[in-house]
Design an enzyme around this catalytic site. Structure first.
Site, PDB file in Angstrom:
ATOM      1  N   ARG A 113      13.723  53.230  -5.263  1.00  0.00           N
ATOM      2  CA  ARG A 113      14.204  53.966  -4.087  1.00  0.00           C
ATOM      3  C   ARG A 113      14.660  55.328  -4.601  1.00  0.00           C
ATOM      4  O   ARG A 113      15.623  55.397  -5.373  1.00  0.00           O
ATOM      5  CB  ARG A 113      15.343  53.218  -3.392  1.00  0.00           C
ATOM      6  CG  ARG A 113      16.075  54.081  -2.372  1.00  0.00           C
ATOM      7  CD  ARG A 113      17.010  53.290  -1.485  1.00  0.00           C
ATOM      8  NE  ARG A 113      16.272  52.484  -0.536  1.00  0.00           N
ATOM      9  CZ  ARG A 113      16.808  51.908   0.535  1.00  0.00           C
ATOM     10  NH1 ARG A 113      18.099  52.058   0.786  1.00  0.00           N
ATOM     11  NH2 ARG A 113      16.069  51.187   1.348  1.00  0.00           N
ATOM     12  N   HIS A 140       8.825  54.479   4.031  1.00  0.00           N
ATOM     13  CA  HIS A 140       9.562  53.223   3.791  1.00  0.00           C
ATOM     14  C   HIS A 140       8.615  52.047   4.092  1.00  0.00           C
ATOM     15  O   HIS A 140       8.796  51.320   5.063  1.00  0.00           O
ATOM     16  CB  HIS A 140      10.790  53.187   4.702  1.00  0.00           C
ATOM     17  CG  HIS A 140      11.817  52.164   4.309  1.00  0.00           C
ATOM     18  ND1 HIS A 140      11.690  51.354   3.198  1.00  0.00           N
ATOM     19  CD2 HIS A 140      12.992  51.799   4.898  1.00  0.00           C
ATOM     20  CE1 HIS A 140      12.732  50.555   3.115  1.00  0.00           C
ATOM     21  NE2 HIS A 140      13.536  50.808   4.133  1.00  0.00           N
ATOM     22  N   GLN A 143       9.731  48.330   4.783  1.00  0.00           N
ATOM     23  CA  GLN A 143      10.283  48.124   6.124  1.00  0.00           C
ATOM     24  C   GLN A 143       9.178  47.790   7.118  1.00  0.00           C
ATOM     25  O   GLN A 143       9.354  46.977   8.031  1.00  0.00           O
ATOM     26  CB  GLN A 143      11.025  49.394   6.553  1.00  0.00           C
ATOM     27  CG  GLN A 143      11.795  49.244   7.846  1.00  0.00           C
ATOM     28  CD  GLN A 143      12.958  48.285   7.711  1.00  0.00           C
ATOM     29  OE1 GLN A 143      13.748  48.410   6.781  1.00  0.00           O
ATOM     30  NE2 GLN A 143      13.069  47.325   8.618  1.00  0.00           N
ATOM     31  N   ASP A 228      15.891  54.853  14.525  1.00  0.00           N
ATOM     32  CA  ASP A 228      16.545  54.853  13.209  1.00  0.00           C
ATOM     33  C   ASP A 228      17.658  55.896  13.273  1.00  0.00           C
ATOM     34  O   ASP A 228      17.722  56.681  14.230  1.00  0.00           O
ATOM     35  CB  ASP A 228      15.499  55.215  12.124  1.00  0.00           C
ATOM     36  CG  ASP A 228      16.042  55.148  10.701  1.00  0.00           C
ATOM     37  OD1 ASP A 228      17.122  54.549  10.487  1.00  0.00           O
ATOM     38  OD2 ASP A 228      15.389  55.702   9.790  1.00  0.00           O
ATOM     39  N   CYS A 268      15.642  49.639  11.585  1.00  0.00           N
ATOM     40  CA  CYS A 268      15.626  49.185  10.187  1.00  0.00           C
ATOM     41  C   CYS A 268      17.026  48.888   9.657  1.00  0.00           C
ATOM     42  O   CYS A 268      17.166  48.146   8.694  1.00  0.00           O
ATOM     43  CB  CYS A 268      14.928  50.215   9.310  1.00  0.00           C
ATOM     44  SG  CYS A 268      15.762  51.818   9.238  1.00  0.00           S
TER      45      CYS A 268
HETATM   46  N1  NVA Z   1      15.865  56.828   7.480  1.00  0.00           N
HETATM   47  C1  NVA Z   1      16.918  56.137   6.788  1.00  0.00           C
HETATM   48  C2  NVA Z   1      16.506  54.730   6.527  1.00  0.00           C
HETATM   49  C3  NVA Z   1      17.529  53.898   5.787  1.00  0.00           C
HETATM   50  C4  NVA Z   1      17.045  52.508   5.499  1.00  0.00           C
HETATM   51  C5  NVA Z   1      17.264  56.872   5.501  1.00  0.00           C
HETATM   52  O1  NVA Z   1      16.352  57.312   4.809  1.00  0.00           O
HETATM   53  O2  NVA Z   1      18.451  57.017   5.201  1.00  0.00           O
HETATM   54  N1   CP Z   2      16.561  49.101   6.038  1.00  0.00           N
HETATM   55  C1   CP Z   2      16.927  49.300   4.752  1.00  0.00           C
HETATM   56  O1   CP Z   2      16.108  49.673   3.896  1.00  0.00           O
HETATM   57  O2   CP Z   2      18.224  49.027   4.498  1.00  0.00           O
HETATM   58  P1   CP Z   2      19.022  49.346   3.141  1.00  0.00           P
HETATM   59  O3   CP Z   2      19.192  50.864   3.066  1.00  0.00           O
HETATM   60  O4   CP Z   2      20.320  48.641   3.296  1.00  0.00           O
HETATM   61  O5   CP Z   2      18.233  48.861   1.971  1.00  0.00           O
END
Ligand code: NVA
Ligand code: CP
Length: 314
Positions: A113, A140, A143, A228, A268
């Protein structure tokens, strides 16, 4: 022999983006995830990843991704190692490509990540083990496996369905665009002009994706409504501007009333009640967000087995 034991795995399979899989492979992973979930709930013991190790690199926070990969490895008899920049040599400047070469000698699969998608690509470029994108600034894909599993469980399939995305055109939205093309559903994205998804993804999916600035037009007759957070990790400096522009795109009960009667709501998570979604929607009867979150576990177990060339669960 399953159709995914097809190439002897001389080169590692990666999952950096949805279309690293064919449509058939994506579907097969969903079916396997559903089978793995049923088996787990029935108390079956499955040890396909015995002695296998997953290394996880998190440059950003996570609850679901970390727990689902770690629990998933445990459930299949394997082990997961968590590395963050602050407690590994990454934080002291060791190049990501050197890290990839080292981990390739020690573990069987890696999940990253990262802030920048290019970091995952650089890792995968020299890795001799499969690499999984656990969220980047662009995509992602894990997801999407869980989201599609949820839709398949509730509605049977997604081909031909109408899906509405309300809110910022972010990494999850880009992934949904790729998935719309792969699984052939219609995606209507309602977002402000200055927070549209990445044009490079939209332009590859023009038969499946429409953009609008009208939230009601997107929601009208939809089978699935998705949103989201308005401000993703790394975008915090833009929060005030985003809240102002995105407030008309909140998913609330008046918006849900425009959708199909049987429509489901996906997010998500983590969610901000009162911003992108009202509490009555996310905590209401059309919300499938807990099932969706739980499916991360099973979808990623199926993904790990696929990437490691193991027979598909059925
Ligand atoms: N769009 C959000 C998703 C988190 C799972 C982010 O990137 O923070
Ligand atoms: N949806 C998701 O990826 O959640 P986290 O940021 O908690 O991993």
């Amino acid at each position: 022999m399953s159709d995914w034991q097809n190439d002897g795995l001389k080169t590692p399979r990666h999952f950096l983006k949805e279309d690293d899989l064919t449509s058939d492979q994506f579907r097969q992973i969903i079916y396997s995830a559903i089978a793995l979930k049923a088996g787990w709930k029935a108390g079956e013991v499955r040890q396909t990843l015995q002695n296998r190790t997953l290394a996880m690199i998190f440059e950003k926070a996570s609850t679901r991704t970390r727990c689902s990969f770690e629990a998933g490895m445990n459930q299949l008899g394997g082990h997961a190692i968590n590395l963050s920049p602050s407690d590994s040599q990454l934080g002291r400047g060791e190049p990501i490509t050197d890290t990839a070469r080292v981990l390739s000698e020690m573990v069987d699969v890696a999940m990253l990540r990262t802030h920048s998608h290019s970091t995952i690509e650089a890792f995968a470029g020299v890795s001799s083990i499969p690499v999984i994108n656990g969220l980047s600034d662009k995509l992602h894909p894990c997801q999407m496996l869980a989201d599609m599993q949820t839709v398949f469980e509730i509605k049977g399939d997604i081909k031909g369905a109408q899906v509405a995305w309300l809110g910022a055109g972010n990494n999850v939205c880009n992934s949904l665009i790729n998935t719309a093309k792969l699984l052939d559903f219609q995606l209507v994205i309602a977002c402000p002009e200055n927070f549209q998804p990445d044009q490079s993804y939209v332009s590859h999916a023009t038969n499946n994706v429409t953009l609008t600035e009208d939230p009601a037009a997107a929601a009208e007759g939809a089978d699935v409504i998705v949103t989201d957070v308005w401000t993703s990790m790394g975008e915090e400096a833009e929060n005030a501007e985003r809240v102002k522009a995105l407030t008309p795109f909140q998913v609330n009960s008046s918006l849900m009333k425009l959708a199909d009667k049987e429509a489901i709501f996906l997010h998500c998570l983590p969610a901000h009640r009162g911003e992108e979604v009202s509490a009555e929607v996310i905590d209401g009867p059309q919300s499938a967000v807990w099932q969706e979150a739980g499916n991360r576990l099973h979808a990623q177990k199926a993904l790990l087995e696929f990437l490691l060339g193991l027979p598909a669960a059925s």
